[in-house]
Scaffold this active site. Structure first.
Site, PDB file in Angstrom:
ATOM      1  N   ASP A 100       0.800  -1.230   0.000  1.00  0.00           N
ATOM      2  CA  ASP A 100       0.000   0.000   0.000  1.00  0.00           C
ATOM      3  C   ASP A 100       0.831   1.278   0.000  1.00  0.00           C
ATOM      4  O   ASP A 100       1.964   1.308   0.466  1.00  0.00           O
ATOM      5  CB  ASP A 100      -0.885   0.039   1.248  1.00  0.00           C
ATOM      6  CG  ASP A 100      -2.022  -0.948   1.207  1.00  0.00           C
ATOM      7  OD1 ASP A 100      -2.034  -1.806   0.310  1.00  0.00           O
ATOM      8  OD2 ASP A 100      -2.897  -0.877   2.096  1.00  0.00           O
ATOM      9  N   ASP A 101       0.168   2.351  -0.473  1.00  0.00           N
ATOM     10  CA  ASP A 101       0.552   3.754  -0.267  1.00  0.00           C
ATOM     11  C   ASP A 101       1.544   4.312  -1.273  1.00  0.00           C
ATOM     12  O   ASP A 101       1.916   5.480  -1.179  1.00  0.00           O
ATOM     13  CB  ASP A 101       1.083   4.011   1.147  1.00  0.00           C
ATOM     14  CG  ASP A 101       0.045   3.781   2.224  1.00  0.00           C
ATOM     15  OD1 ASP A 101      -1.122   3.558   1.877  1.00  0.00           O
ATOM     16  OD2 ASP A 101       0.403   3.806   3.426  1.00  0.00           O
ATOM     17  N   HIS A 151      -6.469   3.147  -3.803  1.00  0.00           N
ATOM     18  CA  HIS A 151      -6.314   3.400  -2.357  1.00  0.00           C
ATOM     19  C   HIS A 151      -6.644   4.855  -2.013  1.00  0.00           C
ATOM     20  O   HIS A 151      -6.113   5.404  -1.046  1.00  0.00           O
ATOM     21  CB  HIS A 151      -4.886   3.051  -1.955  1.00  0.00           C
ATOM     22  CG  HIS A 151      -4.695   2.775  -0.485  1.00  0.00           C
ATOM     23  ND1 HIS A 151      -5.606   2.104   0.289  1.00  0.00           N
ATOM     24  CD2 HIS A 151      -3.649   3.083   0.343  1.00  0.00           C
ATOM     25  CE1 HIS A 151      -5.142   2.002   1.522  1.00  0.00           C
ATOM     26  NE2 HIS A 151      -3.961   2.603   1.587  1.00  0.00           N
ATOM     27  N   HIS A 155      -5.679   9.532   0.997  1.00  0.00           N
ATOM     28  CA  HIS A 155      -5.441   8.605   2.115  1.00  0.00           C
ATOM     29  C   HIS A 155      -6.054   9.152   3.413  1.00  0.00           C
ATOM     30  O   HIS A 155      -5.499   9.016   4.499  1.00  0.00           O
ATOM     31  CB  HIS A 155      -3.936   8.341   2.300  1.00  0.00           C
ATOM     32  CG  HIS A 155      -3.630   7.052   3.001  1.00  0.00           C
ATOM     33  ND1 HIS A 155      -3.553   6.947   4.375  1.00  0.00           N
ATOM     34  CD2 HIS A 155      -3.378   5.812   2.539  1.00  0.00           C
ATOM     35  CE1 HIS A 155      -3.252   5.710   4.713  1.00  0.00           C
ATOM     36  NE2 HIS A 155      -3.142   4.995   3.609  1.00  0.00           N
ATOM     37  N   HIS A 245       3.682  -2.206   3.163  1.00  0.00           N
ATOM     38  CA  HIS A 245       3.681  -0.838   2.649  1.00  0.00           C
ATOM     39  C   HIS A 245       4.987  -0.515   1.924  1.00  0.00           C
ATOM     40  O   HIS A 245       6.066  -0.879   2.399  1.00  0.00           O
ATOM     41  CB  HIS A 245       3.480   0.180   3.779  1.00  0.00           C
ATOM     42  CG  HIS A 245       2.164   0.045   4.480  1.00  0.00           C
ATOM     43  ND1 HIS A 245       1.940  -0.903   5.457  1.00  0.00           N
ATOM     44  CD2 HIS A 245       0.998   0.730   4.327  1.00  0.00           C
ATOM     45  CE1 HIS A 245       0.676  -0.800   5.876  1.00  0.00           C
ATOM     46  NE2 HIS A 245       0.095   0.189   5.220  1.00  0.00           N
TER      47      HIS A 245
END
Length: 283
Positions: A100-101, A151, A155, A245
């Site tokens: 993620d991210d 995503h 965020h 991540h």
């Protein structure tokens, strides 16, 4: 005369192709300011603004390597549903790494290199701001066959009205398509929050809301990389979706842990699949 003419044409074509490749090289962007951006050790990959990094990214993309606009759809039984893990047929030992991210300077590049060296495919959930800042990294991920999910743009964790939730998801989807040609029905809510309006909007679009059944806990600021390794290896089960991540902050420890996670899971007999592949294997 004909042979000489053909030789001249070949030389001219070669020079034109070389010039086009040089002209199309774009320096990667810098990381977005999401509140967690910290410097990465200089002992790792050179800074993303430097040309050596640009070369590493673009070296993976030969002019002839053209990806045909992949679409990451989900089976009907998972459309509009929340998914934590999948129970594969015959309890097959498959596992999905989700990251993620990103895309994020340095650490995404390092993780892509590790995954490629180990012949492992993962699923990346992109933040719109990070994608906007680092389009070349995103293009490399798609070109190398990784699956992509949404995503959100900012965020955010907070509660949102429908218009804001729609903007967070659709704006990111639009940029994913504009940048890479990818269409995806995979959505992961930031922080795993399911009641702030984002998951409800994603489900209304028949996206699958992809959670996780196993976390590396790599956002723990005090844990050592070996703790991330132990978390994954001890908790692995057939059909697990693992949370890791590559962006959102300093992920050097995740980079350090990743090779051991991969080798440990392989030793346990696991085969790595993307989340779309895992969903297709669901009972």
């Amino acid at each position: 005369m004909t042979d000489n003419h053909l030789k001249r044409q070949r030389i001219i074509s070669f020079v034109a192709i070389a010039s086009t490749i040089t002209a199309c090289s774009i320096a990667p962007g810098t990381s977005p300011q999401l509140g967690l951006n910290q410097p990465v050790s200089k002992s790792h990959t050179p800074q993303v603004q430097n040309h050596p990094v640009k070369g590493q990214i673009n070296a993976q993309l030969s002019p002839s390597a053209k990806v045909e606009n992949p679409t990451f759809a989900v089976p009907a039984k998972f459309q509009g549903k929340t998914v934590y893990q999948v129970h594969p047929r015959n309890n097959e030992k498959v596992i999905a790494l989700s990251i993620d991210d990103g895309p994020w300077p340095k650490t995404t590049l390092q993780m892509l290199d590790i995954l490629k060296q180990n012949d492992v495919k993962a699923t990346f959930f992109w933040v719109g701001q990070a994608l906007q800042a680092n389009p070349d990294l995103a293009k490399r991920e798609v070109a190398e066959g990784y699956a992509i999910g949404n995503h959100t743009w900012h965020h955010w964790y907070r509660r949102m009205d429908q218009a804001t939730a729609k903007s967070e998801i659709d704006r990111t989807s639009d940029l994913i398509y504009k940048t890479t040609g990818v269409k995806t029905a995979l959505f992961r809510p930031p922080g795993g929050f399911l009641n702030n309006g984002l998951a409800a909007y994603a489900k209304s679009q028949k996206d699958a809301v992809i959670m996780w059944s196993l976390t590396s806990a790599d956002t723990d600021p005090h844990a050592k990389p070996q703790a991330f390794v132990n978390n994954v290896l001890k908790g692995a089960k057939p059909g697990s979706i693992v949370l890791m991540h590559d962006g959102g902050g300093d992920r050097r420890r995740t980079v350090e842990a990743l090779p051991q996670i991969i080798s440990g899971l392989k030793q346990q007999g696991y085969r790595f699949v993307t989340i779309p592949e895992l969903l297709k294997m669901g009972q």
